[in-house]
Design a protein around this motif. Sequence first.
Motif, PDB file in Angstrom:
ATOM      1  N   THR A  49      -7.015  -0.554   3.799  1.00  0.00           N
ATOM      2  CA  THR A  49      -7.593  -1.747   3.174  1.00  0.00           C
ATOM      3  C   THR A  49      -8.912  -1.419   2.493  1.00  0.00           C
ATOM      4  O   THR A  49      -9.189  -1.877   1.368  1.00  0.00           O
ATOM      5  CB  THR A  49      -7.807  -2.855   4.226  1.00  0.00           C
ATOM      6  OG1 THR A  49      -6.541  -3.176   4.827  1.00  0.00           O
ATOM      7  CG2 THR A  49      -8.383  -4.105   3.566  1.00  0.00           C
ATOM      8  N   ARG A  52      -8.218   0.528  -0.696  1.00  0.00           N
ATOM      9  CA  ARG A  52      -7.721  -0.346  -1.767  1.00  0.00           C
ATOM     10  C   ARG A  52      -8.877  -1.042  -2.476  1.00  0.00           C
ATOM     11  O   ARG A  52      -8.928  -1.120  -3.714  1.00  0.00           O
ATOM     12  CB  ARG A  52      -6.768  -1.402  -1.190  1.00  0.00           C
ATOM     13  CG  ARG A  52      -5.414  -0.887  -0.774  1.00  0.00           C
ATOM     14  CD  ARG A  52      -4.679  -1.906   0.078  1.00  0.00           C
ATOM     15  NE  ARG A  52      -4.323  -3.087  -0.683  1.00  0.00           N
ATOM     16  CZ  ARG A  52      -3.079  -3.405  -1.030  1.00  0.00           C
ATOM     17  NH1 ARG A  52      -2.086  -2.600  -0.718  1.00  0.00           N
ATOM     18  NH2 ARG A  52      -2.830  -4.504  -1.690  1.00  0.00           N
ATOM     19  N   GLU A  56     -10.172  -0.616  -6.463  1.00  0.00           N
ATOM     20  CA  GLU A  56     -10.347  -1.733  -7.388  1.00  0.00           C
ATOM     21  C   GLU A  56     -11.727  -1.694  -8.041  1.00  0.00           C
ATOM     22  O   GLU A  56     -11.861  -1.918  -9.248  1.00  0.00           O
ATOM     23  CB  GLU A  56     -10.157  -3.059  -6.647  1.00  0.00           C
ATOM     24  CG  GLU A  56      -8.722  -3.340  -6.230  1.00  0.00           C
ATOM     25  CD  GLU A  56      -8.593  -4.636  -5.457  1.00  0.00           C
ATOM     26  OE1 GLU A  56      -9.638  -5.274  -5.188  1.00  0.00           O
ATOM     27  OE2 GLU A  56      -7.459  -5.012  -5.119  1.00  0.00           O
ATOM     28  N   ILE A  67      -5.324  -3.019 -10.707  1.00  0.00           N
ATOM     29  CA  ILE A  67      -4.466  -2.086  -9.985  1.00  0.00           C
ATOM     30  C   ILE A  67      -3.206  -2.780  -9.469  1.00  0.00           C
ATOM     31  O   ILE A  67      -3.269  -3.889  -8.923  1.00  0.00           O
ATOM     32  CB  ILE A  67      -5.239  -1.479  -8.790  1.00  0.00           C
ATOM     33  CG1 ILE A  67      -6.446  -0.673  -9.285  1.00  0.00           C
ATOM     34  CG2 ILE A  67      -4.318  -0.612  -7.941  1.00  0.00           C
ATOM     35  CD1 ILE A  67      -6.097   0.534 -10.109  1.00  0.00           C
ATOM     36  N   HIS A  69      -1.188  -2.716  -6.670  1.00  0.00           N
ATOM     37  CA  HIS A  69      -1.157  -2.187  -5.313  1.00  0.00           C
ATOM     38  C   HIS A  69       0.260  -2.133  -4.751  1.00  0.00           C
ATOM     39  O   HIS A  69       0.566  -1.276  -3.916  1.00  0.00           O
ATOM     40  CB  HIS A  69      -2.056  -3.024  -4.402  1.00  0.00           C
ATOM     41  CG  HIS A  69      -3.518  -2.803  -4.646  1.00  0.00           C
ATOM     42  ND1 HIS A  69      -4.162  -1.620  -4.347  1.00  0.00           N
ATOM     43  CD2 HIS A  69      -4.456  -3.619  -5.184  1.00  0.00           C
ATOM     44  CE1 HIS A  69      -5.437  -1.724  -4.667  1.00  0.00           C
ATOM     45  NE2 HIS A  69      -5.643  -2.917  -5.193  1.00  0.00           N
ATOM     46  N   ILE A  72       1.607   1.192  -5.783  1.00  0.00           N
ATOM     47  CA  ILE A  72       1.021   2.256  -4.961  1.00  0.00           C
ATOM     48  C   ILE A  72       1.626   2.252  -3.571  1.00  0.00           C
ATOM     49  O   ILE A  72       1.974   3.314  -3.025  1.00  0.00           O
ATOM     50  CB  ILE A  72      -0.505   2.094  -4.890  1.00  0.00           C
ATOM     51  CG1 ILE A  72      -1.134   2.367  -6.257  1.00  0.00           C
ATOM     52  CG2 ILE A  72      -1.094   3.046  -3.842  1.00  0.00           C
ATOM     53  CD1 ILE A  72      -2.633   2.162  -6.298  1.00  0.00           C
ATOM     54  N   ASP A  73       1.778   1.071  -2.968  1.00  0.00           N
ATOM     55  CA  ASP A  73       2.377   0.984  -1.634  1.00  0.00           C
ATOM     56  C   ASP A  73       3.789   1.559  -1.638  1.00  0.00           C
ATOM     57  O   ASP A  73       4.211   2.212  -0.668  1.00  0.00           O
ATOM     58  CB  ASP A  73       2.406  -0.469  -1.162  1.00  0.00           C
ATOM     59  CG  ASP A  73       1.022  -1.013  -0.835  1.00  0.00           C
ATOM     60  OD1 ASP A  73       0.084  -0.201  -0.705  1.00  0.00           O
ATOM     61  OD2 ASP A  73       0.885  -2.248  -0.716  1.00  0.00           O
ATOM     62  N   TYR A 113       0.678   6.133 -12.477  1.00  0.00           N
ATOM     63  CA  TYR A 113       0.446   6.058 -11.035  1.00  0.00           C
ATOM     64  C   TYR A 113       0.997   7.312 -10.363  1.00  0.00           C
ATOM     65  O   TYR A 113       2.155   7.682 -10.584  1.00  0.00           O
ATOM     66  CB  TYR A 113       1.111   4.814 -10.445  1.00  0.00           C
ATOM     67  CG  TYR A 113       0.367   3.532 -10.737  1.00  0.00           C
ATOM     68  CD1 TYR A 113      -0.460   2.952  -9.776  1.00  0.00           C
ATOM     69  CD2 TYR A 113       0.477   2.909 -11.977  1.00  0.00           C
ATOM     70  CE1 TYR A 113      -1.155   1.773 -10.045  1.00  0.00           C
ATOM     71  CE2 TYR A 113      -0.209   1.738 -12.260  1.00  0.00           C
ATOM     72  CZ  TYR A 113      -1.028   1.172 -11.283  1.00  0.00           C
ATOM     73  OH  TYR A 113      -1.717   0.023 -11.562  1.00  0.00           O
TER      74      TYR A 113
END
Length: 265
Positions: A49, A52, A56, A67, A69, A72-73, A113
């Motif tokens: 967290t 992340r 940003e 972004i 996310h 990315i995850d 990415y």
Amino acid sequence: MSSVVRVWVNGEICDDDAASLSAIDHGVTVGDGVFETLKIRDGEAFAPTRHRARLERSAAGLGLPAIDHDLIDQGVKAILGSGEPIALGRLRYTVTGGPGPLGSDRGTAPPTYIVTAAPIEPVVGPVALAVTPWTRNERSAVAGLKTTSYAENVVALAYAKERGAVEAVFANTRGELCECTGSNIFVVVGGEILTPPLSSGCLAGITRDLTIEWCREAGLRVLEEALPLSVLHTCQRSVHHLQHPGCASRRADRRAPAAGARPGD
């Protein structure tokens, strides 16, 4: 796929030596990108967290689009699940400006990415630290951002290793202690724990922030204040914190950049 480095680019797992980026990706041509590096312990990423949130901030500071996310995850899940769990390792995700012109202007292509992961060896200390003859620019447009423009770190780290050290420390343009090439630094002076403030131009390291929080929760006084580079000669101890969790006691000697650790550290 390589058994050493796992690679995912824009939704696909790739061999680490395969062609997977455009030759005109802005991350390649001008270093236009941001990234985060997380420690992996028993197959799990540390402090996701917080990473992340910093990604940003870096992307906003560089003027990159918001972004994704979720993407990315997806990459992190694919990489960490693509083989045996990594007991101790480094997870990195990178977002670049995507394919664009050969100059500094950005194009209209979407960002690139990238997610990678690899095992690492445990941090061992105490070790030697070299002070570089170059400075961090605390007034730079990218001061405090975690960007892919790491050329000065490459040069400084090579300088340190040529002198028998394993990390290099920068002052800023005001002659204040700032940070290392890939780490933050704490010193102990008169029994107090001190670390350069973010206004020095250093990166807001995740481990730095956690160290400050945990020390204060334990009743230890930690001060963020401007420090002269010469504090490395007078401090009782210096501690180097990697951007992924780990630390080692160090001695830095400006006149003998590859000085070894003090006995008893």
